[in-house]
Design a protein around this motif. Structure first.
Motif, mmCIF file in Angstrom:
data_model
loop_
_atom_site.group_PDB
_atom_site.id
_atom_site.type_symbol
_atom_site.label_atom_id
_atom_site.label_comp_id
_atom_site.label_asym_id
_atom_site.label_seq_id
_atom_site.Cartn_x
_atom_site.Cartn_y
_atom_site.Cartn_z
ATOM 1 N N LEU A 98 -19.769 -0.785 27.033
ATOM 2 C CA LEU A 98 -19.381 0.385 27.830
ATOM 3 C C LEU A 98 -17.915 0.742 27.619
ATOM 4 C CD1 LEU A 98 -21.262 0.025 31.243
ATOM 5 C CD2 LEU A 98 -21.897 1.309 29.197
ATOM 6 N N ILE A 99 -17.087 -0.273 27.445
ATOM 7 C CA ILE A 99 -15.678 -0.067 27.090
ATOM 8 C C ILE A 99 -15.483 -0.645 25.688
ATOM 9 C CG2 ILE A 99 -13.271 -0.525 27.701
ATOM 10 C CD1 ILE A 99 -14.696 1.104 29.789
ATOM 11 N N GLU A 100 -14.766 0.076 24.844
ATOM 12 C CA GLU A 100 -14.590 -0.358 23.454
ATOM 13 C C GLU A 100 -14.066 -1.794 23.404
ATOM 14 O OE1 GLU A 100 -14.312 4.041 23.805
ATOM 15 O OE2 GLU A 100 -13.279 2.389 24.789
ATOM 16 N N ASP A 106 -13.256 -9.000 18.367
ATOM 17 C CA ASP A 106 -13.922 -8.654 17.120
ATOM 18 C C ASP A 106 -15.319 -8.157 17.474
ATOM 19 O OD1 ASP A 106 -15.806 -9.134 14.846
ATOM 20 O OD2 ASP A 106 -13.961 -9.750 13.844
ATOM 21 N N ILE A 107 -15.657 -6.943 17.058
ATOM 22 C CA ILE A 107 -16.937 -6.328 17.429
ATOM 23 C C ILE A 107 -18.102 -7.221 17.050
ATOM 24 C CG2 ILE A 107 -18.467 -4.362 17.027
ATOM 25 C CD1 ILE A 107 -15.978 -2.639 16.627
ATOM 26 N N VAL A 142 -18.662 -10.339 19.425
ATOM 27 C CA VAL A 142 -19.161 -10.131 20.796
ATOM 28 C C VAL A 142 -20.460 -9.329 20.839
ATOM 29 C CG1 VAL A 142 -16.833 -10.255 21.754
ATOM 30 C CG2 VAL A 142 -17.805 -8.011 21.147
ATOM 31 N N ALA A 143 -20.922 -8.864 19.670
ATOM 32 C CA ALA A 143 -22.077 -7.954 19.627
ATOM 33 C C ALA A 143 -23.298 -8.505 20.350
ATOM 34 C CB ALA A 143 -22.424 -7.619 18.176
ATOM 35 N N ASN A 144 -23.616 -9.775 20.138
ATOM 36 C CA ASN A 144 -24.819 -10.370 20.724
ATOM 37 C C ASN A 144 -24.493 -11.440 21.762
ATOM 38 O OD1 ASN A 144 -26.661 -8.871 19.013
ATOM 39 N ND2 ASN A 144 -25.934 -10.167 17.340
ATOM 40 N N MET A 145 -23.325 -11.333 22.345
ATOM 41 C CA MET A 145 -22.879 -12.329 23.304
ATOM 42 C C MET A 145 -23.670 -12.218 24.608
ATOM 43 S SD MET A 145 -18.916 -13.018 24.442
ATOM 44 C CE MET A 145 -18.411 -13.677 22.845
ATOM 45 N N HIS A 146 -23.976 -13.349 25.217
ATOM 46 C CA HIS A 146 -24.654 -13.367 26.512
ATOM 47 C C HIS A 146 -23.766 -12.661 27.547
ATOM 48 C CE1 HIS A 146 -26.192 -14.936 30.340
ATOM 49 N NE2 HIS A 146 -27.328 -15.173 29.690
ATOM 50 N N VAL A 150 -14.967 -13.833 28.691
ATOM 51 C CA VAL A 150 -13.871 -13.542 27.752
ATOM 52 C C VAL A 150 -13.094 -12.299 28.173
ATOM 53 C CG1 VAL A 150 -14.934 -14.760 25.807
ATOM 54 C CG2 VAL A 150 -15.409 -12.311 26.128
ATOM 55 N N VAL A 151 -13.755 -11.368 28.879
ATOM 56 C CA VAL A 151 -13.033 -10.208 29.416
ATOM 57 C C VAL A 151 -12.007 -10.678 30.445
ATOM 58 C CG1 VAL A 151 -13.238 -8.153 30.878
ATOM 59 C CG2 VAL A 151 -14.790 -8.466 28.956
#
Length: 320
Positions: free
Chosen positions: A200-202, A209-210, A213-217, A224-225
């Motif tokens: 939702l936020i870039e 690194d996209i 985190v792409a498939n992160m739970h 991590v946020v």
């Protein structure tokens, strides 16, 4: 629309045939005292009586700079940054109780501008800076003549626009509100904010690194946020001597009194009495007595965030 659209504010950026344009909102002189500016937008839209003109007020971006010349505005008194779920909404509500304060709580248009380069890379920081400072003037208009102070509560992820905002407002006090990481985590588990939902936020905004985190739970992503928020808070506190650190556990009235002292905002005994009474109630559901929830979710992966929280606490206590 008139040459100088008094009571109108730019409230949304829209893409139209490859061009970025601006939608305008007639505020009808209404005060900005809802918990979030999204609610103010809905309230003002409800006052237009279904007017087509009110719904279709769109201009080129250049008109923002053109019309702002006629505006008498309050200069920003302080920016309120936060890690989310840490009392910033209630603090904003308390400040908004005073007629001389304009309080802007998470204005979507400010977010549209700051994140514009992520969607349209052809907008450089010079263009963004001009758009942002002009937008602040629109929202800080002196509508009643009583306005003396302007408090801007940012979205939580605007911590990562710190350098841009400090460059634009080098002398303005910055305030950072935070809370124990496990309590922030627990609150988002129950009701996720935008930043807690991957995509939702870039992710680049948080320094991620996209691909990583792409498939992160979802819980790992939220972790991590929160870590990134506290890392940024520490970095700001290390370099900015015009930055005030406030911990949620200090309580709303102690935070308000520190903000007032830090920003040289006068508070009368009556102001403090009114604010103390308001602070007994929920920030987002006025009329409902606030009840503290002391059951944070156990997350053994929050160790790094807790370590950074403790370092931030050391810095805050040393400054007292």
């Amino acid at each position: 629309m008139l040459d100088f659209p008094f009571n109108w504010v730019p409230y949304k950026l829209i893409a139209n045939e490859g061009r970025i344009q601006c939608s305008w909102l007639n505020t009808y002189g209404e005060p900005f005292n809802e918990p979030f500016f999204d609610e103010t937008i809905l309230k003002c839209k409800g006052l237009d009586g279904g007017s087509h003109a009110a719904r279709s007020s769109v201009s080129d971006l250049m008109m923002i700079a053109e019309w702002v010349r006629g505006i008498n505005a309050v200069e920003p008194t302080a920016f309120i940054f936060h890690v989310s779920r840490c009392g910033s909404t209630l603090v904003s509500q308390l400040l908004a109780m005073l007629d001389e304060n304009v309080v802007l709580a998470e204005v979507p248009f400010f977010d549209d501008i700051l994140r514009l380069p992520y969607k349209h890379p052809d907008y450089d920081q010079t263009a963004i800076a001009k758009l942002f400072t002009n937008a602040v003037k629109y929202y800080g208009q002196k509508r009643t003549g009583k306005e003396k102070s302007l408090f801007i509560k940012t979205d939580s992820w605007h911590l990562f626009f710190y350098r841009q905002l400090r460059q634009l407002y080098p002398a303005v006090p910055f305030i950072i509100l935070y809370r124990k990481p496990d309590e922030v985590f627990s609150s988002h588990r129950k009701q996720p904010g935008m930043q807690a939902v991957n995509g939702l936020i870039e992710s680049r905004l948080f320094g991620f690194d996209i691909n990583e985190v792409a498939n992160m739970h979802p819980q790992d992503y939220l972790t991590v946020v929160i870590e990134s928020y506290f890392k940024q808070c520490l970095e700001i506190a290390a370099i900015d001597d015009q930055c005030l650190l406030l911990n949620y556990n200090e309580g709303p009235m102690q935070m308000i009194e520190k903000i007032a002292a830090f920003t040289k905002t006068p508070l009368t005994p009556y102001d403090i009495l009114k604010m103390a009474e308001r602070s007994r109630y929920h920030s987002k559901r006025q009329g409902e007595l606030f009840a503290e929830e002391n059951n944070p979710s156990l997350n053994l992966k929050l160790g790094k965030a807790i370590e950074r929280y403790n370092l931030l606490e050391e810095k805050r206590k040393a400054a007292n």
